[in-house]
Design a protein around this motif. Structure first.
Motif, PDB file in Angstrom:
ATOM      1  N   ILE A  64       0.663  -1.574  -0.005  1.00  0.00           N
ATOM      2  CA  ILE A  64       0.428  -0.232  -0.135  1.00  0.00           C
ATOM      3  C   ILE A  64       1.085   0.990   0.126  1.00  0.00           C
ATOM      4  CG2 ILE A  64      -1.657   0.846   1.294  1.00  0.00           C
ATOM      5  CD1 ILE A  64      -2.516  -1.640   2.252  1.00  0.00           C
ATOM      6  N   GLY A  65       0.813   2.766  -1.036  1.00  0.00           N
ATOM      7  CA  GLY A  65       0.994   2.921  -1.369  1.00  0.00           C
ATOM      8  C   GLY A  65       0.508   4.367  -0.144  1.00  0.00           C
ATOM      9  N   VAL A  66       1.257   5.276   0.293  1.00  0.00           N
ATOM     10  CA  VAL A  66      -0.104   6.334   0.655  1.00  0.00           C
ATOM     11  C   VAL A  66       0.217   7.882   0.498  1.00  0.00           C
ATOM     12  CG1 VAL A  66      -1.307   7.884   2.887  1.00  0.00           C
ATOM     13  CG2 VAL A  66      -0.939   5.798   2.807  1.00  0.00           C
ATOM     14  N   THR A  67      -0.702   9.025  -0.710  1.00  0.00           N
ATOM     15  CA  THR A  67       0.412  10.173  -0.821  1.00  0.00           C
ATOM     16  C   THR A  67      -0.088  11.063   0.834  1.00  0.00           C
ATOM     17  OG1 THR A  67      -2.408  11.003  -1.111  1.00  0.00           O
ATOM     18  CG2 THR A  67      -0.932  10.245  -2.697  1.00  0.00           C
ATOM     19  N   VAL A  68       0.618  12.091   1.084  1.00  0.00           N
ATOM     20  CA  VAL A  68       0.700  13.246   2.799  1.00  0.00           C
ATOM     21  C   VAL A  68       0.983  13.973   2.157  1.00  0.00           C
ATOM     22  CG1 VAL A  68       1.360  13.349   4.904  1.00  0.00           C
ATOM     23  CG2 VAL A  68       1.017  10.874   4.624  1.00  0.00           C
ATOM     24  N   PRO A  69       0.525  15.667   2.543  1.00  0.00           N
ATOM     25  CA  PRO A  69       0.532  16.715   2.166  1.00  0.00           C
ATOM     26  C   PRO A  69       1.348  17.042   3.170  1.00  0.00           C
ATOM     27  CG  PRO A  69      -1.622  16.458   2.843  1.00  0.00           C
ATOM     28  CD  PRO A  69      -1.114  15.481   3.185  1.00  0.00           C
ATOM     29  N   GLY A  70       2.650  16.668   3.172  1.00  0.00           N
ATOM     30  CA  GLY A  70       3.518  17.613   3.750  1.00  0.00           C
ATOM     31  C   GLY A  70       4.964  16.401   3.264  1.00  0.00           C
ATOM     32  N   VAL A  71       6.443  16.687   3.477  1.00  0.00           N
ATOM     33  CA  VAL A  71       7.633  16.462   3.706  1.00  0.00           C
ATOM     34  C   VAL A  71       7.670  15.694   3.916  1.00  0.00           C
ATOM     35  CG1 VAL A  71      10.358  17.268   4.120  1.00  0.00           C
ATOM     36  CG2 VAL A  71       8.500  18.970   3.623  1.00  0.00           C
ATOM     37  N   VAL A  72       8.177  14.577   3.909  1.00  0.00           N
ATOM     38  CA  VAL A  72       8.360  12.927   3.982  1.00  0.00           C
ATOM     39  C   VAL A  72      10.147  12.483   3.759  1.00  0.00           C
ATOM     40  CG1 VAL A  72       7.755  10.452   3.589  1.00  0.00           C
ATOM     41  CG2 VAL A  72       5.741  12.093   3.540  1.00  0.00           C
ATOM     42  N   ARG A  73      10.199  12.303   4.674  1.00  0.00           N
ATOM     43  CA  ARG A  73      11.747  11.895   4.923  1.00  0.00           C
ATOM     44  C   ARG A  73      12.044   9.873   5.620  1.00  0.00           C
ATOM     45  NH1 ARG A  73      13.549  16.638   6.127  1.00  0.00           N
ATOM     46  NH2 ARG A  73      14.320  15.993   8.683  1.00  0.00           N
ATOM     47  N   HIS A  74      12.343   8.866   4.567  1.00  0.00           N
ATOM     48  CA  HIS A  74      11.882   8.202   5.500  1.00  0.00           C
ATOM     49  C   HIS A  74      11.379   7.372   5.984  1.00  0.00           C
ATOM     50  CE1 HIS A  74      16.485   8.243   3.890  1.00  0.00           C
ATOM     51  NE2 HIS A  74      16.541   8.902   5.328  1.00  0.00           N
ATOM     52  N   GLY A  75       9.706   7.288   5.765  1.00  0.00           N
ATOM     53  CA  GLY A  75       8.774   7.179   6.384  1.00  0.00           C
ATOM     54  C   GLY A  75       8.113   8.032   7.073  1.00  0.00           C
ATOM     55  N   VAL A  76       8.554   9.656   7.577  1.00  0.00           N
ATOM     56  CA  VAL A  76       8.276  10.384   8.704  1.00  0.00           C
ATOM     57  C   VAL A  76       8.091  11.183   8.554  1.00  0.00           C
ATOM     58  CG1 VAL A  76       8.778  11.540  10.888  1.00  0.00           C
ATOM     59  CG2 VAL A  76       9.561   8.505  10.180  1.00  0.00           C
ATOM     60  N   THR A  86      -0.131  17.059  14.763  1.00  0.00           N
ATOM     61  CA  THR A  86       0.469  16.019  15.331  1.00  0.00           C
ATOM     62  C   THR A  86       1.081  14.623  14.479  1.00  0.00           C
ATOM     63  OG1 THR A  86      -1.899  14.993  14.946  1.00  0.00           O
ATOM     64  CG2 THR A  86      -1.291  16.030  16.876  1.00  0.00           C
ATOM     65  N   TRP A  87       1.128  15.221  13.330  1.00  0.00           N
ATOM     66  CA  TRP A  87       1.581  14.869  11.922  1.00  0.00           C
ATOM     67  C   TRP A  87       3.179  14.464  12.081  1.00  0.00           C
ATOM     68  CZ3 TRP A  87      -0.419  10.962   8.255  1.00  0.00           C
ATOM     69  CH2 TRP A  87      -1.539  11.182   8.768  1.00  0.00           C
ATOM     70  N   ILE A  88       3.720  16.037  12.797  1.00  0.00           N
ATOM     71  CA  ILE A  88       4.892  16.324  12.682  1.00  0.00           C
ATOM     72  C   ILE A  88       6.227  15.775  13.142  1.00  0.00           C
ATOM     73  CG2 ILE A  88       6.148  17.718  13.216  1.00  0.00           C
ATOM     74  CD1 ILE A  88       4.439  20.092  11.843  1.00  0.00           C
ATOM     75  N   GLY A  89       7.199  14.492  12.434  1.00  0.00           N
ATOM     76  CA  GLY A  89       7.829  13.245  13.694  1.00  0.00           C
ATOM     77  C   GLY A  89       6.887  12.542  13.749  1.00  0.00           C
TER      78      GLY A  89
END
Length: 249
Positions: A64-76, A86-89
């Motif tokens: 499963i792949g998921v888009t997120v409206p934010g910066v993503v690094r190594h799944g974080v 609450t998404w940050i971190g």
């Protein structure tokens, strides 16, 4: 439904959409399912929606792949300009993999759309540097060079003339300020010229809902780089997310 098809999930501010994707055809392999985004849209609340959506496909082993409206690094997730703070971190890969009992990979939403357009859409077969921009609430961007993504470019936040670029040139600003197509095109010209100077791309691809009206504004832009509308439209995020999942799974 074949268990060979990965699932893409597009997490947006108003709705969460999902579909199984046929990556040979570059299109949906199922009907698209949609559930309203919960309020507040914390990672835990969103994970519950994901579980309900995925349960509709009766596929137990597909990535499963998921888009997120934010910066993503190594799944974080490292930014939350338009989502719950609450998404940050949050290690979203780990949270969603645990909630769905299978491998889940997240990707920035504009990056997902960009990958899909390069693989299956308006930039298919193009070499060199492709910059995909999504004009919506803000300005998303994806940089892909010879098929390789340079993630988290966030070119909507370039400072141009003392302003955050998307605060002047996003489609939401055109609507809020009731700009004519010509007036908006002048702002877009300023934006795309700045990006040209920094990156000298071979092609711009313009996505977002307003790309359906590209004939109204793209011909008005005064830039050197070829610029074309996206082809996959609102399917791009889901297809791109599934593509990311298949490559990492």
């Amino acid at each position: 439904m074949s268990t060979g098809h990965p699932i893409g999930i597009d997490f947006g501010g108003t709705g969460i959409k999902a579909a199984a994707v046929d990556l040979r055809a570059g299109n949906f392999a199922s009907d698209r399912e949609k559930i309203k985004t919960p309020r507040p849209a914390t990672p835990a609340a969103v994970a519950e929606v994901f579980a309900e959506l995925v349960g509709r496909f009766h596929i137990s082993d597909s990535p499963i792949g998921v888009t997120v409206p934010g910066v993503v690094r190594h799944g974080v997730v490292h930014s939350a300009a338009n989502i719950d703070p609450t998404w940050i971190g949050a290690d979203a890969d780990a949270i969603f993999s645990a909630a769905l009992s299978r491998e889940v990979h997240i990707v920035n939403d504009a990056d997902a759309a960009g990958l899909a357009e390069v693989e299956f859409g308006a930039a298919k077969g193009q070499r060199g540097l492709i910059i995909v921009t999504t004009l919506g609430t803000g300005i998303g961007s994806a940089l892909i060079h010879d098929g390789v993504l340079v993630p988290n470019s966030e070119l909507g936040h370039l400072e141009i003339g003392g302003h955050d670029a998307e605060s002047r040139a996003a489609n939401s600003v055109r609507e809020a300020e009731q700009l004519s197509w010509q007036a908006w095109a002048e702002r877009l010209t300023t934006y795309y010229r700045a990006v040209e100077r920094l990156f000298a791309p071979d092609l711009f691809v313009v996505g977002g809902g307003v790309s359906k009206q590209s004939d109204e504004f793209l011909p008005l832009l005064d830039i050197e780089t070829p610029i074309v509308p996206a082809q996959l439209r609102n399917r791009a995020g889901i297809i791109g997310a599934a593509l990311v999942a298949s490559r990492q799974g």
